[in-house]
Scaffold this motif. Structure first.
Motif, short mmCIF file in Angstrom:
data_model
loop_
_atom_site.label_atom_id
_atom_site.label_comp_id
_atom_site.label_asym_id
_atom_site.label_seq_id
_atom_site.Cartn_x
_atom_site.Cartn_y
_atom_site.Cartn_z
N ASP A 46 0.80 -1.22 0.00
CA ASP A 46 0.00 0.00 0.00
C ASP A 46 0.84 1.28 0.00
N SER A 47 2.01 1.25 0.66
CA SER A 47 2.77 2.48 0.84
C SER A 47 4.07 2.53 0.05
N THR A 48 4.45 1.46 -0.61
CA THR A 48 5.70 1.42 -1.38
C THR A 48 5.45 0.77 -2.73
N GLU A 49 6.44 0.90 -3.59
CA GLU A 49 6.36 0.23 -4.89
C GLU A 49 6.93 -1.17 -4.74
N LEU A 50 6.18 -2.14 -5.19
CA LEU A 50 6.62 -3.53 -5.16
C LEU A 50 7.37 -3.82 -6.46
N LEU A 51 8.69 -3.98 -6.37
CA LEU A 51 9.51 -4.19 -7.55
C LEU A 51 9.56 -5.66 -7.96
N HIS A 52 9.47 -6.55 -6.98
CA HIS A 52 9.56 -7.98 -7.27
C HIS A 52 8.88 -8.76 -6.14
N HIS A 53 8.15 -9.80 -6.50
CA HIS A 53 7.56 -10.70 -5.52
C HIS A 53 7.53 -12.10 -6.11
N ARG A 54 8.06 -13.06 -5.35
CA ARG A 54 8.06 -14.44 -5.81
C ARG A 54 7.91 -15.35 -4.61
N GLN A 55 7.09 -16.38 -4.75
CA GLN A 55 6.93 -17.41 -3.73
C GLN A 55 7.22 -18.76 -4.37
N ARG A 56 7.94 -19.59 -3.63
CA ARG A 56 8.27 -20.93 -4.12
C ARG A 56 8.06 -21.90 -2.97
N LEU A 57 7.32 -22.98 -3.23
CA LEU A 57 7.06 -24.01 -2.22
C LEU A 57 7.80 -25.27 -2.60
N ASP A 58 8.73 -25.68 -1.75
CA ASP A 58 9.49 -26.91 -1.94
C ASP A 58 8.79 -28.00 -1.14
N LEU A 59 8.02 -28.84 -1.80
CA LEU A 59 7.24 -29.87 -1.11
C LEU A 59 8.12 -30.96 -0.51
N ARG A 60 9.26 -31.24 -1.12
CA ARG A 60 10.16 -32.26 -0.58
C ARG A 60 10.72 -31.86 0.78
N ARG A 61 11.05 -30.60 0.94
CA ARG A 61 11.66 -30.11 2.19
C ARG A 61 10.67 -29.38 3.09
N SER A 62 9.45 -29.17 2.63
CA SER A 62 8.42 -28.43 3.37
C SER A 62 8.88 -27.00 3.69
N VAL A 63 9.46 -26.35 2.70
CA VAL A 63 9.97 -24.99 2.90
C VAL A 63 9.30 -24.04 1.90
N LEU A 64 8.75 -22.96 2.44
CA LEU A 64 8.20 -21.89 1.61
C LEU A 64 9.25 -20.77 1.54
N THR A 65 9.61 -20.35 0.34
CA THR A 65 10.55 -19.25 0.15
C THR A 65 9.80 -18.08 -0.44
N ARG A 66 9.99 -16.91 0.18
CA ARG A 66 9.37 -15.68 -0.33
C ARG A 66 10.46 -14.67 -0.60
N LEU A 67 10.45 -14.09 -1.78
CA LEU A 67 11.40 -13.04 -2.15
C LEU A 67 10.60 -11.79 -2.49
N ILE A 68 10.89 -10.70 -1.80
CA ILE A 68 10.14 -9.45 -1.98
C ILE A 68 11.16 -8.31 -2.10
N ARG A 69 10.93 -7.41 -3.04
CA ARG A 69 11.80 -6.25 -3.22
C ARG A 69 10.93 -5.00 -3.29
N TYR A 70 11.17 -4.08 -2.34
CA TYR A 70 10.39 -2.85 -2.23
C TYR A 70 11.23 -1.64 -2.64
N GLN A 71 10.53 -0.59 -3.06
CA GLN A 71 11.15 0.73 -3.19
C GLN A 71 10.21 1.72 -2.53
N ASP A 72 10.69 2.44 -1.52
CA ASP A 72 9.82 3.36 -0.79
C ASP A 72 9.78 4.73 -1.47
N ARG A 73 9.08 5.66 -0.87
CA ARG A 73 8.86 6.98 -1.47
C ARG A 73 10.15 7.80 -1.57
N GLN A 74 11.15 7.45 -0.77
CA GLN A 74 12.44 8.14 -0.84
C GLN A 74 13.39 7.46 -1.83
N GLY A 75 12.93 6.42 -2.52
CA GLY A 75 13.74 5.73 -3.51
C GLY A 75 14.63 4.63 -2.93
#
Length: 113
Positions: A46-75
């Motif tokens: 809501d308050s920043t620019e979302l530059l990148h978002h990715r979710q990956r679920l590894d069912l073999r290891r039961s691990v959820l990986t989330r990658l998020i990249r933000y840019q705020d109003r100050q750059g």
């Protein structure tokens, strides 16, 4: 979290697993500090620019990986990487590792969970 249960229909009972609806104990929010004062806005869609978002679920290891990249109003660009593990063997065992990288700025960061 998977919730094991028995389901019976016109025959023998069958062991099934279904997703349990749980509160999000992994809820975390971040905001940079500027000159000893926290910014007004938390890093969010809501308050920043979302530059990148990715979710990956590894069912073999039961691990959820989330990658998020933000840019705020100050750059300022901030990269957040989360690895979340929930154990089926021990329902009380859950782990989260979070790595936060300030890409083009330096300073303090407030984390609330």
């Amino acid at each position: 979290m998977l919730q094991p249960h028995l389901r019976a229909s016109r025959g023998p009972a069958v062991r099934c697993e279904a997703m349990a609806n749980l509160p999000d104990w992994l809820w975390t929010r971040l905001r940079p500090f500027r000159q000893g004062c926290p910014d007004e806005h938390w890093l969010s869609v809501d308050s920043t620019e979302l530059l990148h978002h990715r979710q990956r679920l590894d069912l073999r290891r039961s691990v959820l990986t989330r990658l998020i990249r933000y840019q705020d109003r100050q750059g300022r660009r901030t990269h957040v990487e989360q690895h979340i593990l929930l154990s089926l063997d021990d329902p009380a065992l859950a782990l989260m590792r979070m790595r936060i990288t300030a890409e083009n700025w330096h300073g303090a960061l407030q984390i609330e969970s």
